[in-house]
Every structure is written in structure tokens, then in C-alpha cells.
Design a protein around this motif. Structure first.
Motif, short mmCIF file in Angstrom:
data_model
loop_
_atom_site.label_atom_id
_atom_site.label_comp_id
_atom_site.label_asym_id
_atom_site.label_seq_id
_atom_site.Cartn_x
_atom_site.Cartn_y
_atom_site.Cartn_z
N UNK A 128 -12.87 6.52 56.71
CA UNK A 128 -13.89 6.16 55.69
C UNK A 128 -13.11 6.23 54.39
N UNK A 129 -12.16 6.81 54.02
CA UNK A 129 -11.20 6.55 52.75
C UNK A 129 -10.54 5.12 52.89
N UNK A 130 -9.93 4.97 53.91
CA UNK A 130 -9.32 3.57 54.12
C UNK A 130 -10.28 2.21 54.08
N UNK A 131 -11.49 2.60 54.89
CA UNK A 131 -12.27 1.49 54.59
C UNK A 131 -12.91 1.29 53.27
N UNK A 132 -12.85 2.38 52.65
CA UNK A 132 -13.30 2.27 51.09
C UNK A 132 -12.09 1.49 50.19
N UNK A 133 -11.17 1.92 50.52
CA UNK A 133 -9.95 1.07 49.77
C UNK A 133 -9.92 -0.21 50.12
N UNK A 134 -10.04 -0.79 51.26
CA UNK A 134 -10.02 -2.15 51.85
C UNK A 134 -11.40 -2.66 51.21
N UNK A 135 -12.41 -2.19 51.11
CA UNK A 135 -13.72 -3.01 50.40
C UNK A 135 -13.58 -3.33 48.87
N UNK A 136 -12.86 -2.28 48.13
CA UNK A 136 -12.52 -2.37 46.71
C UNK A 136 -11.52 -3.32 46.58
N UNK A 137 -10.36 -3.52 47.28
CA UNK A 137 -9.39 -4.66 47.27
C UNK A 137 -10.06 -5.97 47.56
N UNK A 138 -10.93 -5.83 48.43
CA UNK A 138 -11.63 -7.39 48.89
C UNK A 138 -12.49 -7.69 47.78
#
Length: 272
Positions: free
Chosen positions: A173-183
Motif C-alpha cells: 500500500x505504501x509503494x502504491x501511494x508513492x507511485x500515485x503521488x509521483x504520477x
């Protein structure tokens, strides 16, 4: 008192008390805690060396990629194969001596207890911790007794929650949140990664999808796998593009990967 069938000199199990009994006296075997309560110094002590090289790594950097490759290479090796002679080694005598050495180690590993609850304790007149019916020496299923592990049946690294306090689900979930924020910061539209999840619900709380078998010929295994790979590559490309826009990743290739093999110097010396 009823007991399970046993061979001579092997402790027998008492079904009524769930204990194991001495085959000669019929007395209950001492428990693992009782047998070890008088021990003061261990028979064998293994200590790690004093050299420590602690280095922080950032995800997505060349150093982290090399470190992951290095760790994966050695974490997937078998213990018994670490120092094995190569298949192309011309020294047949060395290979034979090595195999005999591993066989001797394995012979000891098979009869020694691997932990407090190992059935091999019965061989030494001690009742294993938390005994269960049907235990017999040599019947422990722990991988520690396998020839490939030579006594090391546990984890080679701590589970994620042991050093970070988070489960794998929380890390994902943390990794997915980082990717969403970057996109989003890079202005790249992205699909909801959970849009096809079986847990998705409609606004009224009902399941979003109803699963049924597809019609024959409408889908093939190859087509489904290909579509999944294409979506994964598309998402990875979006994330790489977002990192480039935000300046989070250096452009260009990182060049050849240094595996940092512990045997590279030795191999080079033999080759010379």
C-alpha cells in the motif's frame, strides 16, 4: 494406560496423557524445559565477525539495484552448495572429497534436534516441546534436516514486520501511494490499480463484479497473460516517465551491473 506401537529402545507415546514414556521404565520422559533447565554454558557458540558495513540505499538507484541482485543471488543458494567445486572442475578427487564431507555433515544433521519441538529429542530421552502423537526420531519435517540446508532451516532474513513493523500488505500500500503521488505530481493520468479487484463494491455496497466462466474460445491463456504484461509495462513506463519529469531518476543507462561476487577474485586467480 494405552500406548502407540513402538520399537525397542524408542520412547512410546501415551495416548491418555499425551506424553512420551521411557521404553524400559515406563516413566514419563523429562520435558524439554526440564532437561535444559540445568544447562549453564552452551556446547557450541557461533559468533559473527566484528566487521560491519552499514549503508543506506534508496529505491530506484543503481546501488539499490546492485544490492538486490547481490542479495537474491546468495539468498537463493543452498548452504551445501556454497563451497562446492564447479561442474567443470577437473579435480575429480576434490569433488569426491567434498561430497563425502557434506554427507558426513548431513548424517549428523539428520539425528540432531533442530529446535525445542524437534522429534529427534526422543532419541536422547527428552520429550520435545509441545509433543504431538506419532512423533519419532528422524521424522521431523523441518527443512533444517535437508542436505541442502545442513541445519539452517529458518529464515535467512527477518520478515518485514520484524524490522519495519509493517506487513507485506502495508508495504504494498505504501509503494502504491508513492507511485500515485509521483504520477499525479507529473500530471500523468493513471488507472486505479484496484479497479479489477474482487473486493470492489458499487455505491450501494454490492459486489461490483459477478464472476462466470467465459465462453469457449473467447479467451486464451496466452492472450490473458499478454494483456497483463502489456498493462504492467504501460504502468512501469508511466512511472519511469513521471520520475524523469520530477527529476527523481537519472537519465540514461547505468551500465554493466557489478554482481560483487564473493568468489570473483578466487575465480580470476584460478583462471590466471
Amino acid at each position: 494406560m494405552s500406548s502407540t506401537a513402538s520399537t525397542p529402545n524408542r520412547p512410546c507415546g501415551d495416548e491418555e496423557t499425551a506424553n512420551y514414556l521411557d521404553p524400559h521404565t515406563g516413566e514419563v520422559l523429562p520435558t524439554w524445559k526440564e532437561a535444559t533447565s540445568q544447562l549453564q554454558d552452551p556446547a557450541h557458540v557461533v559468533r559473527l565477525g566484528k566487521q560491519v558495513d552499514i549503508k543506506g540505499l534508496l529505491g530506484g538507484t543503481p546501488d539499490s539495484d546492485r544490492a538486490v541482485r547481490y542479495l537474491c543471488k546468495y539468498l537463493t543458494k543452498s548452504i551445501s552448495g556454497t563451497y562446492a567445486a564447479g561442474d567443470d572442475d577437473a579435480d575429480t578427487a576434490a569433488r569426491v572429497a567434498y561430497d563425502k564431507h557434506i554427507d558426513r555433515l548431513h548424517a549428523h544433521v539428520k539425528v540432531l534436534p533442530c529446535g525445542p519441538d524437534c522429534a529427534n529429542w526422543l532419541r536422547y530421552g527428552v520429550q520435545p516441546k509441545s509433543p504431538t502423537p506419532g512423533m519419532k526420531p528422524g521424522g521431523c519435517l523441518s527443512p533444517a534436516h535437508d542436505r541442502e540446508n545442513l541445519g539452517l532451516g529458518g529464515r535467512r532474513v527477518l520478515v518485514s514486520r520484524g524490522w519495519s513493523g509493517k506487513t507485506l500488505t502495508q508495504h504494498r500500500a505504501d509503494r502504491a501511494a508513492v507511485v500515485r503521488q509521483a504520477l499525479e505530481a507529473a500530471g500523468i493520468e493513471h488507472d486505479d490499480a484496484d479497479r479489477l479487484s474482487t473486493t470492489q463494491e458499487t455505491s450501494d455496497g454490492h459486489a461490483r463484479y459477478v464472476w462466470r466462466e467465459p465462453e469457449a474460445g473467447s479467451y486464451t491463456y496466452a492472450a490473458v497473460i499478454a494483456a497483463s504484461l502489456q498493462e504492467t509495462l504501460r504502468r512501469r513506463g508511466q512511472y519511469d516517465a513521471a520520475k524523469q519529469v520530477l527529476g527523481l531518476a537519472p537519465p540514461g543507462s547505468t551500465g554493466p551491473v557489478d554482481s560483487r561476487s564473493a568468489t570473483a577474485a578466487t575465480s580470476a586467480a584460478h583462471a590466471a
